[in-house]
Design an enzyme around this catalytic site. Structure first.
Site, PDB file in Angstrom:
ATOM      1  N   TYR A 135     115.480  60.560  62.285  1.00  0.00           N
ATOM      2  CA  TYR A 135     114.544  61.690  62.374  1.00  0.00           C
ATOM      3  C   TYR A 135     115.232  63.015  62.075  1.00  0.00           C
ATOM      4  O   TYR A 135     114.576  63.991  61.730  1.00  0.00           O
ATOM      5  CB  TYR A 135     113.902  61.775  63.769  1.00  0.00           C
ATOM      6  CG  TYR A 135     112.924  60.663  64.070  1.00  0.00           C
ATOM      7  CD1 TYR A 135     112.726  59.614  63.185  1.00  0.00           C
ATOM      8  CD2 TYR A 135     112.190  60.653  65.256  1.00  0.00           C
ATOM      9  CE1 TYR A 135     111.836  58.590  63.470  1.00  0.00           C
ATOM     10  CE2 TYR A 135     111.291  59.635  65.538  1.00  0.00           C
ATOM     11  CZ  TYR A 135     111.130  58.604  64.641  1.00  0.00           C
ATOM     12  OH  TYR A 135     110.247  57.593  64.930  1.00  0.00           O
ATOM     13  N   LYS A 190     119.809  47.171  65.718  1.00  0.00           N
ATOM     14  CA  LYS A 190     119.546  46.343  64.529  1.00  0.00           C
ATOM     15  C   LYS A 190     120.908  46.157  63.859  1.00  0.00           C
ATOM     16  O   LYS A 190     121.110  46.443  62.677  1.00  0.00           O
ATOM     17  CB  LYS A 190     118.530  47.065  63.622  1.00  0.00           C
ATOM     18  CG  LYS A 190     117.972  46.230  62.491  1.00  0.00           C
ATOM     19  CD  LYS A 190     117.039  45.124  62.929  1.00  0.00           C
ATOM     20  CE  LYS A 190     116.630  44.277  61.756  1.00  0.00           C
ATOM     21  NZ  LYS A 190     115.986  43.017  62.130  1.00  0.00           N
ATOM     22  N   ASP A 222     113.639  43.703  66.560  1.00  0.00           N
ATOM     23  CA  ASP A 222     112.491  42.835  66.263  1.00  0.00           C
ATOM     24  C   ASP A 222     112.251  41.863  67.421  1.00  0.00           C
ATOM     25  O   ASP A 222     111.111  41.631  67.845  1.00  0.00           O
ATOM     26  CB  ASP A 222     112.666  42.094  64.923  1.00  0.00           C
ATOM     27  CG  ASP A 222     114.092  41.622  64.681  1.00  0.00           C
ATOM     28  OD1 ASP A 222     114.998  42.044  65.420  1.00  0.00           O
ATOM     29  OD2 ASP A 222     114.306  40.820  63.750  1.00  0.00           O
ATOM     30  N   ASP A 246     110.836  55.285  69.826  1.00  0.00           N
ATOM     31  CA  ASP A 246     109.506  55.835  69.546  1.00  0.00           C
ATOM     32  C   ASP A 246     108.487  54.697  69.485  1.00  0.00           C
ATOM     33  O   ASP A 246     107.422  54.731  70.127  1.00  0.00           O
ATOM     34  CB  ASP A 246     109.587  56.552  68.179  1.00  0.00           C
ATOM     35  CG  ASP A 246     108.378  57.413  67.889  1.00  0.00           C
ATOM     36  OD1 ASP A 246     107.457  57.444  68.721  1.00  0.00           O
ATOM     37  OD2 ASP A 246     108.353  58.039  66.812  1.00  0.00           O
ATOM     38  N   ASP A 250     105.689  53.125  72.723  1.00  0.00           N
ATOM     39  CA  ASP A 250     104.232  53.039  72.550  1.00  0.00           C
ATOM     40  C   ASP A 250     103.743  51.613  72.796  1.00  0.00           C
ATOM     41  O   ASP A 250     102.676  51.398  73.366  1.00  0.00           O
ATOM     42  CB  ASP A 250     103.821  53.471  71.132  1.00  0.00           C
ATOM     43  CG  ASP A 250     103.539  54.968  71.044  1.00  0.00           C
ATOM     44  OD1 ASP A 250     104.080  55.720  71.881  1.00  0.00           O
ATOM     45  OD2 ASP A 250     102.780  55.382  70.148  1.00  0.00           O
TER      46      ASP A 250
END
Ligand code: NAD
Length: 366
Positions: A135, A190, A222, A246, A250
């Site tokens: 980001y 990851k 994942d 992020d 959610d």
């Protein structure tokens, strides 16, 4: 104690109003000052994070934030879009540690999209690194490709990066938080594909040596996304980077019934923080008086606990929220058959009454 109140856009103004009312009945002698942020600030001052708002946020002991954004600003150049305000506040105030507790209230197990037995008693804490990763990494932009599969074609690119101190400090935050809970941290990465996250994994493992009493497990993102819906109660503290955090937070929100229930705190190294619901400005329901204000009210409780050292007042708010849910009041996002549907303001009224020790009025069932 001075609190900067930044309601923002969309439902931001509606839900922050309720949280401020709840703080008002606590008798804490809080000084509050409100300022524009996001699209509202862009309309008035031509910038989503005007200097006056940033100055107020810097001077305050804590910040209570609503939400920013609206589809109508999507065509603005990126630096002027409402969402830049929240990124700017995180960056200027050094708010690197984002705490997102995902707690499934007993009364809401049926509002979750998962089976009640999977979420009953769920209490996990997602700690998201907030100031690094893809980001913020430079360079980024659009250009003409010189190599790759389509040389000469238009392409876009971002840079994923983490420095050792950035990973170390968030790892310390996670291990210390775990010591106050079940002493288990899951670090999500990851590492099988990304250099940045192999480094993340190595540094978290090194920091872990200082916390032998805390169990550490590593999980690929994942798999973490899958385990969160398969067996969410296996997690306790989850620590991860900005982008994975992020998305996973959610996902965790939906386990609890609604994103409208999820508070969050973003802290600097001294414990000063910005407190906001985990959701956005919900333009689809803005102005309709139906938004759930509980995530914002619970964010105010986190503010009292983490930045203002008022744990008893925080407890009062959290107990009031439980009492209101026990009385059967529900905004539409968490409503189910047999409970009472209420709007944003009525939900605020009920929490205010419960904090003040009054009986909660329930109206007609719908
Ligand atoms: P959103 O979180 O605003 O909404 C997603 C869905 O959840 C919508 O259906 C919405 O109605 C519902 N919802 C959200 N909060 C709710 C609440 N309190 N009560 C009931 N229902 C609720 O996400 P989005 O639709 O992807 O984004 C809308 C805008 O918000 C965009 O401009 C986005 O950039 C912005 N946004 C801002 C923040 C922030 O201010 N920190 C975070 C996320 C998104």
């Amino acid at each position: 104690m001075k609190i900067a109140i930044l309601p923002g856009d969309g439902i931001g103004t509606e839900i922050v109003e309720q949280a401020v009312r709840v703080l008002g009945v606590l008798d804490l002698r809080l000084e509050t000052e409100t300022a524009l942020v996001g699209g509202a600030a862009y309309e008035a001052h031509g910038h989503p994070l005007p200097d006056s708002t940033l100055k107020l946020a810097k001077a305050a002991d804590a910040i209570l934030f609503g939400a920013v954004g609206d589809w109508k600003y999507d065509k603005l150049e990126r630096a002027l879009r409402p969402e830049q305000a929240i990124l700017g506040l995180r960056k200027h105030l050094g708010l690197f540690a984002n705490f997102r507790p995902a707690l499934c209230y007993e009364q809401l197990t049926h509002a979750s999209s998962l089976k009640p037995e999977l979420v009953a008693g769920l209490d996990i804490l997602i700690i998201r690194e907030l100031t690094g990763d893809i980001y913020f990494g430079q360079p980024r932009g659009r250009r003409t490709a010189v190599d790759g599969h389509f040389p000469g074609a238009e392409e876009a690119f971002d840079t994923m990066r983490y420095s050792r101190p950035e990973i170390e400090r968030i790892a310390h935050v996670a291990f210390q938080a775990a010591r106050k809970r079940s002493k288990k941290v899951t670090s999500v990465d990851k590492a099988n594909v990304l250099e940045t996250f192999q480094f993340w994994k190595d540094v978290v493992t090194e920091v872990h040596a200082q916390y032998p009493d805390v169990e550490l497990e590593h999980m690929y993102v994942d798999n973490a996304a899958m385990q969160l819906v398969r067996a969410p109660k296996k997690f306790d503290v989850v620590v991860t980077g900005n982008m994975f955090g992020d998305i996973l937070s959610d996902e965790a929100a939906m386990l609890t019934g609604s994103i409208g229930m999820l508070p969050s705190a973003s802290l600097d190294k001294a414990g000063k923080g910005l407190y906001e619901p985990s959701h956005g400005s919900a333009p689809d329901i803005a102005g309709k008086g139906v938004a759930n204000p509980l995530a914002t009210i619970l964010s105010a409780a986190m503010m009292l606990r983490f930045s203002l050292n008022r744990p008893a007042a925080a407890d009062r708010i959290e107990h009031a929220v439980k009492a209101v849910l026990a009385a059967g009041l529900r905004t539409p996002d968490i409503w189910s058959e047999g409970t009472t549907k209420v709007g944003t303001r009525e939900m605020g009224d009920a929490v205010v009454a419960a904090v003040a020790g009054k009986t909660i009025a329930t109206k007609t069932k719908s």
